[in-house]
Every structure is written in C-alpha cells, then in structure tokens.
Design a protein around this motif. Structure first.
Motif, short mmCIF file in Angstrom:
data_model
loop_
_atom_site.label_atom_id
_atom_site.label_comp_id
_atom_site.label_asym_id
_atom_site.label_seq_id
_atom_site.Cartn_x
_atom_site.Cartn_y
_atom_site.Cartn_z
N ASN A 111 7.99 -4.00 -0.79
CA ASN A 111 8.50 -5.01 0.14
C ASN A 111 9.54 -5.92 -0.53
O ASN A 111 9.50 -7.14 -0.41
CB ASN A 111 7.35 -5.83 0.72
CG ASN A 111 6.45 -4.94 1.57
OD1 ASN A 111 6.91 -3.94 2.13
ND2 ASN A 111 5.17 -5.28 1.64
N GLY A 112 10.44 -5.28 -1.27
CA GLY A 112 11.56 -6.00 -1.85
C GLY A 112 11.35 -6.55 -3.24
O GLY A 112 12.33 -6.91 -3.90
N SER A 113 10.11 -6.61 -3.72
CA SER A 113 9.88 -7.16 -5.06
C SER A 113 9.46 -6.07 -6.03
O SER A 113 8.67 -5.20 -5.67
CB SER A 113 8.79 -8.22 -5.03
OG SER A 113 9.04 -9.14 -4.01
N PRO A 114 9.95 -6.15 -7.28
CA PRO A 114 9.53 -5.15 -8.28
C PRO A 114 8.06 -5.35 -8.63
O PRO A 114 7.56 -6.49 -8.66
CB PRO A 114 10.43 -5.45 -9.48
CG PRO A 114 10.91 -6.85 -9.30
CD PRO A 114 10.89 -7.14 -7.83
N GLY A 168 9.54 4.40 -9.24
CA GLY A 168 10.98 4.21 -8.99
C GLY A 168 11.38 4.12 -7.53
O GLY A 168 12.56 3.97 -7.22
N ARG A 169 10.40 4.22 -6.63
CA ARG A 169 10.74 4.24 -5.20
C ARG A 169 10.73 2.83 -4.60
O ARG A 169 10.20 1.89 -5.17
CB ARG A 169 9.72 5.10 -4.43
CG ARG A 169 9.62 6.53 -4.88
CD ARG A 169 10.81 7.32 -4.42
NE ARG A 169 10.60 8.75 -4.59
CZ ARG A 169 11.48 9.58 -5.12
NH1 ARG A 169 12.65 9.13 -5.56
NH2 ARG A 169 11.23 10.86 -5.21
N ASN A 170 11.27 2.77 -3.40
CA ASN A 170 11.32 1.54 -2.64
C ASN A 170 10.35 1.65 -1.47
O ASN A 170 10.57 2.46 -0.56
CB ASN A 170 12.76 1.40 -2.11
CG ASN A 170 13.15 -0.03 -1.95
OD1 ASN A 170 12.28 -0.89 -1.74
ND2 ASN A 170 14.43 -0.29 -2.03
N ILE A 171 9.28 0.87 -1.50
CA ILE A 171 8.22 1.01 -0.48
C ILE A 171 8.27 -0.19 0.47
O ILE A 171 8.39 -1.33 0.02
CB ILE A 171 6.82 1.01 -1.15
CG1 ILE A 171 6.77 2.00 -2.31
CG2 ILE A 171 5.73 1.30 -0.12
CD1 ILE A 171 7.17 3.38 -1.95
N GLU A 172 8.19 0.08 1.75
CA GLU A 172 8.07 -1.01 2.73
C GLU A 172 6.80 -0.80 3.55
O GLU A 172 6.59 0.30 4.08
CB GLU A 172 9.27 -1.03 3.67
CG GLU A 172 10.59 -1.40 2.99
CD GLU A 172 11.77 -1.15 3.91
OE1 GLU A 172 12.08 -2.02 4.72
OE2 GLU A 172 12.36 -0.05 3.82
N THR A 173 5.99 -1.84 3.64
CA THR A 173 4.79 -1.77 4.47
C THR A 173 4.95 -2.76 5.63
O THR A 173 5.88 -3.57 5.65
CB THR A 173 3.52 -2.14 3.69
OG1 THR A 173 3.59 -3.53 3.35
CG2 THR A 173 3.39 -1.32 2.42
N VAL A 174 3.99 -2.71 6.55
CA VAL A 174 4.07 -3.55 7.74
C VAL A 174 4.08 -5.04 7.37
O VAL A 174 4.58 -5.86 8.12
CB VAL A 174 2.92 -3.20 8.71
CG1 VAL A 174 1.57 -3.66 8.16
CG2 VAL A 174 3.18 -3.75 10.10
N GLU A 175 3.59 -5.37 6.19
CA GLU A 175 3.60 -6.77 5.76
C GLU A 175 5.02 -7.34 5.65
O GLU A 175 5.20 -8.55 5.64
CB GLU A 175 2.87 -6.94 4.42
CG GLU A 175 1.34 -6.96 4.52
CD GLU A 175 0.71 -5.56 4.57
OE1 GLU A 175 1.46 -4.56 4.52
OE2 GLU A 175 -0.53 -5.48 4.66
N SER A 176 6.01 -6.45 5.50
CA SER A 176 7.40 -6.93 5.34
C SER A 176 8.12 -7.04 6.68
O SER A 176 9.27 -7.45 6.74
CB SER A 176 8.18 -5.98 4.44
OG SER A 176 8.39 -4.74 5.10
N LEU A 177 7.43 -6.68 7.76
CA LEU A 177 8.12 -6.53 9.05
C LEU A 177 8.78 -7.82 9.53
O LEU A 177 9.92 -7.81 9.99
CB LEU A 177 7.11 -6.03 10.10
CG LEU A 177 7.68 -5.28 11.29
CD1 LEU A 177 8.36 -3.99 10.84
CD2 LEU A 177 6.57 -4.96 12.28
N GLU A 178 8.06 -8.92 9.41
CA GLU A 178 8.60 -10.16 9.99
C GLU A 178 9.80 -10.68 9.21
O GLU A 178 10.53 -11.53 9.70
CB GLU A 178 7.50 -11.24 10.08
CG GLU A 178 6.87 -11.57 8.76
CD GLU A 178 5.70 -12.54 8.92
OE1 GLU A 178 5.33 -12.87 10.05
OE2 GLU A 178 5.16 -12.96 7.88
#
Ligand SMILES: Cc1cc2nc3c(=O)[nH]c(=O)nc-3n(C[C@H](O)[C@H](O)[C@H](O)COP(=O)(O)OP(=O)(O)OC[C@H]3O[C@@H](n4cnc5c(N)ncnc54)[C@H](O)[C@@H]3O)c2cc1C
Ligand code: FES
Ligand code: FES
Lengths: 166, 287
Positions: free
Chosen positions: A15-18, A75-85
């Motif tokens: 969600n945008g942070s390392p 090394g991947r970029n993961i987005e979960t529903v927590e980042s939606l808003e």
C-alpha cells in the motif's frame, strides 16, 4: 516432529510503503496479510481460487492471495483494500457502493472493489458488459450482483463525465 | 521449511534442479498449490518460473509465433501478435477461469497439467504447436501428440522444463473459432469444447481441422467429421452431417459436471453452431 519453519527475509511495497520482514517462504499471502500483519480487509472464501474474495493487486493486476506464496512478493508492489480510500478511483468506488447499496454481508466486497479498481484504472470508459466480464471471477452469495454492477458502472460514469465548467 | 526459489537464467535453473531433485516447478501455481494443499503435507521445494528470462515473452520468429511457457493466459489472450495471428489460441486462453486467475495461470502450466478439460489444448493441437523442452541434456522439441500422453500425463521427464511453445502462423486467413460449454460462464471447467480451423476457397471448405476438449482422455479429432465438410459450403446441412461423425468420435465420461450422453450432444451441437461464426474474429481480451 516437524522442524520449526525457517524464515527468509522479503521486501516489497505494501500500500505504497516499503516493508521488509522475515517470513516462511511457503506461507500463503492471504495468511501473511490477515494473521501476521494483520490486515484483515482481505478475505478468504474458498481458498482454492474460485471465489475471488482474496483478490489483491500485484503490480496493478488483480491476483488471488490464497494461491500466492510470500516468497513471490519479493520486489513487488502490493495493494490491498486497506489502501482503497487513499486512491482517487478507490474513493469513488467506496462512495458508489454506499450510494447504490451494493453491500449485504460485505464478505465479497473487498475482492469486488479491488478487481473493479484495476479494471477502471485501465479502462475508465468500461461499460456494463466490460464490468460484468471484469468481475466474472468474483462470487457474491448475497446481492445478486445487480447492485454491485450498478455501483461500478456509476463509478465509471463519474470518472469519465466531463468536468463541469466553474 | 523447504525453499521457494526463483531462478532468472537457464543455468541457475538447471543447478537448482540438481541441488533439489525432489523440487516441483511452479508457474502460476493455480493447479499446483490447490493440488498440494489437498494433500495437506508440507510443501516440497518449489522452483518458481515467474522470473525466468526468456520465458515470459511472445515473439514473431520467421513464420512462427514463439511463446514463453511462463506467459500468463492474460498475456496470451491479449498480446497483439497472438490476437492477429492466433485468435483460436486467444479464445482458448480467455476461457480459463476469471480475470485474476488468468493474471496468474500460464500457458505452460495449462499444458503441463494436461487436463482433458485444459482450454488451450484443442487450439494448440490444431495449430500444430511445437514444444521446446529443456533439461541438463539440452533442448529438444516435441509435437502435441508426443507431449500429451494421457489424462494428466505428459512426456516430461523429472527435472525437465517446458521452455517455449512455437506455433506456425496459419496461412490464407482461415476461420479460427473456439467455444466452450461449462456449467456457468466464468470459472467453470468445460463440459465440452470445440476448436475449429477452417480454410475456405471460393466459398467452399478447402481444409477443416476440428478438435474437441473434455470429451475423452485426450483432445479428440475426427477425420470423418473433417472430411464431411471439405468441398462443401459452410452450411447447416454439411455441419449437420459432420456433427453426426463428431458424436461417434468423442469418448466422453459421466462425472459430476455432466453425463456422457449430454457431452456427446453438446459436442455435436458445438459443431453445428459454427454456422454462427463464419466471420468469427479474435475474441481475446482487452489489454
Ligand atoms: C478456480 C480455478 C478455475 C480454473 N479454471 C480453468 C478453466 O476454466 N480451464 C482450464 O483449462 N484450466 C482451469 N484451471 C486450471 C489452471 O488454472 C490452468 O490449468 C492453468 O493454466 C495452470 O497454469 P499454472 O501456471 O497456474 O500452473 P502451475 O499450477 O504452476 O503448474 C501446473 C503443473 O505444471 C507444472 N509446470 C508448470 N509450468 C511448467 C513448465 N514450464 N515446465 C514444466 N512443468 C511445468 C507444475 O510443476 C505443475 O505440476 C482452473 C484453476 C482454478 C484454481
Ligand atoms: S479465497 Fe482466494 S479465490 Fe476464494
Ligand atoms: S455481500 Fe455477501 S457475499 Fe457479497
């Protein structure tokens, strides 16, 4: 006696942070998120790839976290529903789901929304048929899908509507 | 806890195979992880293919399209080269599961699983795909007939890798069509499927290749059904005649998804439905 699991270091963006952590490489991503981190927005339904409840975005593409191992995240970029808003498209999706009443028990919704997010980012002009196809891997036991389709279609219209002149 | 390894080069891969002879290859993991979890045992060592160079690209090489075995079905279904030259394969790839699954599942994995219901198999048979296998002893190439040896069985030796899938570009713009019947539209394993490649000349069928999936231990072809179409216009009467032979050629089983009789009927109907797709085009996926 089984040997204690040996952990290995992995680093990825969540969600945008390392994030760097030490984890058993064969741990399922859905368990890593829900139990270790713990980010419980991602749901596990079937555990066998059939329901889409566990969908998250990996480098922008919807994937199933119940069929994914922690080691694959390196090394991947993961987005979960927590980042939606915090996402401009995600924010509109949340509003539309609320306005259209597209939720009953809510279990399938994180997966629905993450799938819709990836679709609308790439194809903001998606029509109902595109949306139906896009969401075809996400099952819902409650809503009958109509309101979910309404909500995503509404978001798409919002995204492509010409901006009003000031 | 066994390791999960991600080689980047052929050399790394071969040395990992040597170090872990009991390791399993994992491409998308959509078949493998489901199967391993059913056994409820600790995971074996896994050699993941998702970061291998030269296994995730689609190229035109001379008169062939060459597809890395670790290309996802999404890539196969939406790539400009496959959409232009191999719509039959695009349609097969786009029929597997749902969008998220296709972002993970690979063409090589679909082949190596060798399920009679594998949705890319009928297309790969008709298109005369050649399979490049890599092992310590080097590269060698097999036809589909030689590679798929039975339901769930392939000619792969332990530690041997399916590296690339090479497909000759069909000449003279044949009609290419794949259709699958399942118990629902998405995420359903086929009850029966048909791949067709039909070349027309002056309004008559000059060549017909037909392959059914999910209705036998392997992909089924019927030379009688193919011959019944040649020299005739693509019309209801000739398709009906060919469908009669199709019903005789398939060897379906009854299982939880459908009865053998139903599968026979569907196999014949799929052929008759070709009338609807005389001008069929690629129905792959948006990129
Ligand atoms: C919910 C769900 C729905 C599905 N629906 C369909 C469907 O509609 N149609 C269909 O055809 N399939 C379907 N499948 C099956 C599966 O998704 C496909 O067969 C897929 O193409 C497998 O690819 P993969 O990369 O995930 O393979 P993996 O699971 O990674 O591997 C499968 C097998 O092949 C071996 N392997 C993989 N790549 C190689 C290689 N390059 N060289 C040597 N060995 C290799 C592995 O060791 C393993 O034994 C479905 C699966 C699920 C979970
Ligand atoms: S829990 Fe992953 S698809 Fe159902
Ligand atoms: S709202 Fe209950 S499963 Fe979809």
């Amino acid at each position: 006696m089984s040997k204690p699991p040996e952990n290995a270091p992995i680093s990825f963006f969540l969600n945008g942070s390392p994030l760097s952590l030490s984890v058993a490489p064969g741990r399922r991503v859905v368990d890593l998120l829900r139990e270790d981190l713990p980010l419980t927005g991602t749901k596990e339904g079937c555990g066998t790839g059939e329901c889409g409840a566990c969908t998250l975005l990996v480098d922008g593409l919807p994937m199933l976290s119940c069929l994914m191992l922690a080691a694959q995240l390196e090394g991947r970029n993961i987005e979960t529903v927590e980042s939606l808003e915090k996402d401009p498209v995600g924010e509109k999706l949340i509003t539309s789901f609320e306005e259209k009443g597209a939720v009953q028990c809510g279990y399938c919704i994180p997966g629905m929304e993450m799938t819709a997010l990836a679709l609308l980012r790439k194809h903001p002009e998606a029509d109902r048929e595109d949306i139906r196809k896009g969401l075809s891997g996400n099952l819902c036991r409650c809503t009958g899908y109509v309101k979910i389709l309404d909500a995503v279609e509404d978001t798409a219209k919002n995204l492509t509507a010409p901006k009003e002149m000031p | 806890m066994n390791p999960v390894l991600f080689p980047r080069t052929k050399e790394m891969l071969l040395s990992m195979v040597k170090a872990y002879p009991e390791a399993r290859f994992m491409a998308g993991g959509t078949d493998l992880l489901v199967a391993l979890r059913q056994k409820q045992k600790a995971l074996p060592p896994l050699i993941g293919l998702e970061r291998m160079e030269g296994m995730g690209d689609i190229l035109k090489e001379g008169e062939e399209i060459s597809i890395g075995a670790a290309c996802t079905l999404k890539e196969v279904a939406s790539h400009p080269l496959t959409r232009q030259h191999l719509p039959l394969l695009c349609q097969g790839a786009a029929s597997v599961g749902g969008p998220a699954l296709r972002n993970m599942a690979t063409l090589g994995g679909n082949l190596c699983t060798a399920s009679p219901a594998g949705d890319t198999l009928p297309a790969l048979f008709l298109l005369d795909a050649r399979l490049d296998l890599l092992s310590e002893t080097g590269l060698h190439t097999l036809s589909m007939e030689a590679f798929i040896t039975g339901p769930g069985r392939t000619a792969l030796l332990p530690g041997e890798l399916l590296h690339r899938i090479r497909i000759p570009i069909p000449q003279n713009a044949p009609i290419q069509h794949f259709e699958k019947v399942g118990n629902r539209n998405a995420m359903a394993i086929a009850v029966a499927s048909l791949a067709a490649l039909i070349r027309m000349e002056q309004g008559l069928v000059a060549e017909a290749r037909l392959a059914w999936g999910s209705v036998g231990p392997k992909v089924i072809r019927s030379s009688e059904a193919e011959a019944a179409l040649v020299g005739k216009p693509l019309r209801e009467e000739s398709l009906k005649e060919a469908a009669f032979y199709a019903g005789k050629a398939v060897q379906p089983i009854s299982d939880i998804r459908a009865s053998a009789d139903y599968r026979k009927t569907v196999s014949a109907s799929l052929l008759q439905r070709l009338i609807l797709y005389r001008d069929s085009d690629c129905r792959g996926e948006q990129s």
